[in-house]
Design a protein around this motif. Sequence first.
Motif, mmCIF file in Angstrom:
data_model
loop_
_atom_site.group_PDB
_atom_site.id
_atom_site.type_symbol
_atom_site.label_atom_id
_atom_site.label_comp_id
_atom_site.label_asym_id
_atom_site.label_seq_id
_atom_site.Cartn_x
_atom_site.Cartn_y
_atom_site.Cartn_z
ATOM 1 N N PRO A 90 50.459 50.974 48.375
ATOM 2 C CA PRO A 90 50.139 50.561 46.398
ATOM 3 C C PRO A 90 50.058 49.264 46.142
ATOM 4 C CG PRO A 90 51.948 51.248 47.728
ATOM 5 C CD PRO A 90 51.283 51.160 48.959
ATOM 6 N N ARG A 120 55.341 49.752 50.526
ATOM 7 C CA ARG A 120 56.448 50.894 51.391
ATOM 8 C C ARG A 120 57.647 50.216 52.288
ATOM 9 N NH1 ARG A 120 51.553 54.035 51.218
ATOM 10 N NH2 ARG A 120 51.459 55.876 49.297
ATOM 11 N N GLN A 121 58.640 50.512 52.022
ATOM 12 C CA GLN A 121 60.053 49.605 52.649
ATOM 13 C C GLN A 121 59.818 50.763 53.458
ATOM 14 O OE1 GLN A 121 60.668 46.449 50.219
ATOM 15 N NE2 GLN A 121 58.906 47.601 50.140
ATOM 16 N N SER A 122 59.371 51.955 54.395
ATOM 17 C CA SER A 122 59.768 52.127 55.873
ATOM 18 C C SER A 122 57.984 52.324 56.216
ATOM 19 C CB SER A 122 60.501 52.948 55.025
ATOM 20 O OG SER A 122 60.217 54.348 54.925
ATOM 21 N N GLY A 141 48.321 57.038 52.477
ATOM 22 C CA GLY A 141 49.504 56.834 52.901
ATOM 23 C C GLY A 141 50.111 59.056 52.759
ATOM 24 N N TYR A 183 49.209 51.635 55.609
ATOM 25 C CA TYR A 183 50.269 52.597 54.996
ATOM 26 C C TYR A 183 51.101 51.788 53.999
ATOM 27 C CZ TYR A 183 54.511 55.711 54.718
ATOM 28 O OH TYR A 183 55.715 56.719 53.949
ATOM 29 N N LEU A 184 51.900 50.504 54.739
ATOM 30 C CA LEU A 184 52.666 49.355 53.904
ATOM 31 C C LEU A 184 52.121 48.779 52.318
ATOM 32 C CD1 LEU A 184 54.467 47.971 57.146
ATOM 33 C CD2 LEU A 184 55.617 49.827 55.440
#
Length: 1088
Positions: free
Chosen positions: A116, A131-133, A74, A112-113
């Motif tokens: 985590p 990730r929320q965006s 990320g 990316y999303l």
Amino acid sequence: MSAPSFDFPVLTDTRPDDHSLPAFMVSTTRGFLPRQDPVIELPPEFKAVESILQRMPVKTLSGKPGLLASFTFGDTVVKELPDLTTEVEKYRDDLVVMNALYRDYSFLASAYLLEPCHGRYLEGEPYGLGRQSLPRCIALPIVKIADIVGFKPFMEYAGSYALFNYRLEDPEKGLDYNNLRLVRAFEHGLDPTSSEAGFVLVHIAMVKESGALVKGTVEMLEGCMTCNRERFDEGLRTLVEGLKRVNAVMNTMWNRSKPQSYTTFRTFIFGIASQSMFPKGVVYEGVSEEPMSFRGESGANDSMIPLCDNLLQIQMPQTPLTEILKDFRQYRPGNHREFLETVRDCAEKSNLKDFALGDPVSAALYLQALDQVRDFRWRHWCFTREYILKRTMHPTATGGSPIVTWLPNQLQAVMAQMVDTSMHCKSVHGVSDIMDTVNHQQETLKKEVAKYCGERGVARKRQEVMTSRHAKLNPVDRRKGESALSEFADYVQKQQALRRPPGQTPAVLEDHDELDIIDQLGLSDDAVSHVRLKTLLLDPADDNVAALADYLRGRLAEGHGEMLFDLGLEDNGDPMNFSKKEWDAALLRLGEACERVGADVKMLMTRNVGGEVEVGPLTAKDKGASGKLMIRRRPESVDDVIETRIAVVGNVDAGKSTMLGVLVKGGLDDGRGKARVNLFRHKHELESGRTSSVGMEIMGFDSKGDGVVSNVAGRKLTWEEIGRRSAKVISFTDLAGHERYLRTTVFGLLSSEPNYCLLMVAANNGLIGMSKEHLGIALALNVPVMVVITKIDICPPQILEQTISQLTKILKSPGARKIPIFVKNREDCINTATQFVSRRICPIFQVSNVTGDNLDLVRTFLNILPHHGNYNAEAPLEFHVNDTFSVPFVGTVVSGVVKSGVIHTGDTIVIGPDSLGSFTTTKVRSIERKRIQVPGCSAGQSASLALRNIRRKDVRKGMVVLHKQEKPDPATGAILQPKVYREFIAEVLILSHATTIKTKYQAMLHVGPVSQTCAIIDIDRQFIRTGDRALVAFRFVQRPEYLTVGDRILFREGRTKGLGIVKQVGYDRNKPLNPELGKEKEKANELS
């Protein structure tokens, strides 16, 4: 007037060089694959994308760890990736390149999303939030590209993850499976032998066969519209043959993508819709301020089976689950969607189903097509069960559908339509066989869905209970640690995969205990799996005996030298319906095959055969002869003897030593301790009648399944006699039951590496005293537990009933989560032993060592108990010392268990650490197993090593034996010593403690054979109490020890206080676990 025809433009020439056409267009040659092989490298304007994607996988093409391995993906995207939206416009008219851009940007978006979530999953935790965006540098280009090529701006099955994600290693060899490689991957997929590569490439290989489905569909529709039944039937045959090839390829998934590996890379193919990781959706920065939501990559988005649904007019039930099925239609290439819609409309307009059922032959062919769809969906359900349901409690599939109920919704619809269709072709040969399978699978599916729905409902309630934490020590709070035990033990078991010697990569657990169902269902990819067992057993062809022998050889290898064989049943459980004559012939054929592989057969039980081991038919309709046999290889040497270790625990006076004496010697007890006398090692044990040390006894069974005992009543065979006459040896570790000897018992449990735990409970006392403590330790170690209730001859019936009720309640409690099964007859015994690979089952026997009641059931159970445990003989040597001796004329001897690797006589080894943390170099003089000299021993085996030129006072319990390093350190030129550590960090669960635990707290800590006092030097919070999970830093008080990440620990102060797993060796005081507490202490010091 021209005859009606199917007018969708299906390609026969895919025009691979024409980049103005969409990459995906249906053809009779490539089916649903793209028209041409995918673009591999992006245009030069997108070199930043290419660079990041090449560095992205957990394991890159070079073999080095990538950005996802270090969890820096990320950050790298934010730092290095520019917004290339304007560059996209240059290639608007090149739809093939645009599809490659879509593929690559979708990989960037998912990685990316979900990065985590991947990290938390590897730690054994829930996925948590992604990730929320999505940053502008990904969001703007992917939305633009998706709009041009006609996909959703998120990863899809066809356009990105699977069908447009391969390259040819050698262009001349075409789409041969071994020639396929992935272009992009998340985990290890760039290695073609990895499970991630296997998962994707098998899908590509399946779709490679879809051209026949397209061709058959066109033929069927045109035949139906023109009432040309011959053409219609020919199209049906083409469709059926194509589906058979697809299913055959699908079946190779079991070997090419391992179930235990799937859930790690699966994290990255989850979608946004209906997922807990994205409760409000994802904001695409620069596109919209409102969150967006899309379904994830899923094999359900493939077009092959939906084509058959539409063509064959399979009626799906009107349920919310079917609405999800319809929603999936949006996640296919535009041309595929249009083709499927045209097929559906044409089939409805021409009443294709009614046309098929209008003729018995057509109806039978139509039934065969439905049967292939059923076979596909059944196998998909089996994949879901073995790859997902047994390995994760996450409630939704990657596409957002409910994981348990969604697939059965479609599978039940297909089987219901098959039942209706069979009425139109009853007289056709083969229809009854198809419907027998359908009837069996309908019942099986109902049971399995009910089972998993029930399990998951219970699990959700359990998690709700466990998350509540209160400070007051009311009765509920006192049981909090017990309630959390089972779940934490499962977590620790999973974390064992991280265990490795320093400097070695994590070992991969090959745990196939619960995958026997694959063999039972006939889903393995063995060469003989395509030949029915009945053929091998009865067909007079000469090569069938050899084929049967090969089949047995493979099964014996899987079972470590033994196996259970269901004679009269196919691998998938279908009955062979043997007559008595056929049974006798099959038994004779099986005996011939066993002789070829050097094995013996023992009949365990039979149905509809008669004889001593007959248990009667399974149901009233069961008329065929069948039986369960044990096949065991005759050992050529002691090295081939199967070894199973069982730890025997229970409260004082539960009858542990008496029970072992009766089992080992073969006689009965006199009620006054006669049977246990030979097991005691010390004078005070003889005087008190109570074990205070760790005793070892062995029990042997020969290749025919008979117990190896003396012909003279009461005489105990020597270990050498048992070892040389046995094909399987049960090693019992007799542990002390008195509380004052708890340290010895815990040491014995951890150091002996037991495969199973045998808990003894006296019928007249119940589960009292140390019995609960021992059961808790066994549960913490995640060792399968069996229970023997002793002394039933002197126990009043009402007291026995109370004991059984108490035992059942404890085993079913949230802390244990066991399913008690009371073994009362031979059939119960055999069935329970075969299912005991499941840690959830707990067999319970009720015996008397004086009258001999049910002792034969215990012996039978131990005889057929399957091998349990996972050991890596390929890893570096690691031998744990659990006892030391000084033998006259031999010297110093150490005994223990080979944790990993192999050791041979004459090997140069190091043993340590001593009080200074050093290792001593020596050689192995000789090796004995069960007091028989052997040339070597390997992982999972217990042995004794005689060492050269080393004194007994220089060795101790808890040391480790390793091979001496031969290669010097490149920097210093010195031979490196194994690393030892005085401090380490572990994740722990506090099971029971009256007050809070803070730093400076000391307790006795057990790690394998190591027992040493430890002090807590740091905690990730101010204090911890019962039921808490926390990161804790420990320090050994006396000396450093050899530890590795993934080692399981227990610590106690009197009774067991907690358990945990080593997360890090060494401790950096500059990086405290609770930085805020450190700052508060500094401020306090400044003020003072």
